[in-house]
Design an enzyme around this catalytic site. Sequence first.
Site, PDB file in Angstrom:
ATOM      1  N   ASP A   1      -1.908  -1.043   5.976  1.00 15.15           N
ATOM      2  CA  ASP A   1      -2.101  -0.398   7.283  1.00 15.15           C
ATOM      3  C   ASP A   1      -3.566  -0.058   7.529  1.00 15.15           C
ATOM      4  OD1 ASP A   1      -2.311   1.805   5.471  1.00 15.15           O
ATOM      5  OD2 ASP A   1      -1.889   3.157   7.140  1.00 15.15           O
TER       6      ASP A   1
ATOM      7  N   ASP B   1      -0.131   5.023   1.165  1.00 20.82           N
ATOM      8  CA  ASP B   1      -0.360   5.913   2.308  1.00 20.82           C
ATOM      9  C   ASP B   1      -0.329   5.137   3.622  1.00 20.82           C
ATOM     10  OD1 ASP B   1      -0.863   8.425   0.880  1.00 20.82           O
ATOM     11  OD2 ASP B   1      -2.612   7.383   0.094  1.00 20.82           O
TER      12      ASP B   1
ATOM     13  N   ASP C   1       0.873  -1.164   0.000  1.00 17.51           N
ATOM     14  CA  ASP C   1       0.000   0.000   0.000  1.00 17.51           C
ATOM     15  C   ASP C   1       0.919   1.226   0.000  1.00 17.51           C
ATOM     16  OD1 ASP C   1      -2.376   1.562   0.294  1.00 17.51           O
ATOM     17  OD2 ASP C   1      -1.984   1.698   2.436  1.00 17.51           O
TER      18      ASP C   1
END
Length: 242
Positions: free
Chosen positions: A182, A22, A20
């Site tokens: 996250d 961000d 991922d």
Amino acid sequence: MHPLTATATPRTTVSLVIFDCDGVLVDSEPIAVRTHVALGAELGWPLSESDVMNRFVGRSTTSIGEQIAERLGAETARIWDERFRDMHAKAVDEDLTAVDGITEALDGLAAAGLGARHWCIASSGSHEKMRHTLGRVGLYERFEGRVFSAHEVARGKPAPDLFLHAARRMGVDPSRCVVVEDSRFGVQAAAAAGMRSFGYAGGLTPAEWLTGTATAVFTDMRRLPELIAAHGTGEVSGAAGD
């Protein structure tokens, strides 16, 4: 089941690490959260940081816009998106840093035989946004040509489409992919794609949001190479302590 969906086994050799963006590569989530909170207060939808985390973080721009339009109308959603892009870009230029330990993690993966050709990015963000954020912290060149956006698929996270798209484009079977995420929507998408995920809880997301049978949760990004190596030998449990 999606034609590319496969059940990941504990001893599958890793051929592709899907990151991922961000909150995993760039520490942009705090910027995004406070920007949405500010816009909500201004445009008529008061949101706490927790509200934004629950509703928006890990979602595509399209999904966020649909939620805002449902609450405030399409025109306000358009204004919100336009203002968000401008405010976020300015804050990125002023405050953005790379996630602590990510450079060491990437170097460690390369040293272990999983170099750049074994990495890609699959993010809910747009290509424009990723070029900006990754470029600001000097990481874009390490992934250039291997960056995939939710804008390229029909359904964003938590659907598996984006991760399966990335695996297909990289020419790797999903069972040989692992995902570094996250957000709760990200780990759900990885599980739906049949991929093991490593849930990074060193940022805003509470560790309990990331737990699951297909996820190892960790808080120090520098540990990622050893965790992926352990996955390859079947030694990673459902949660990894730090």
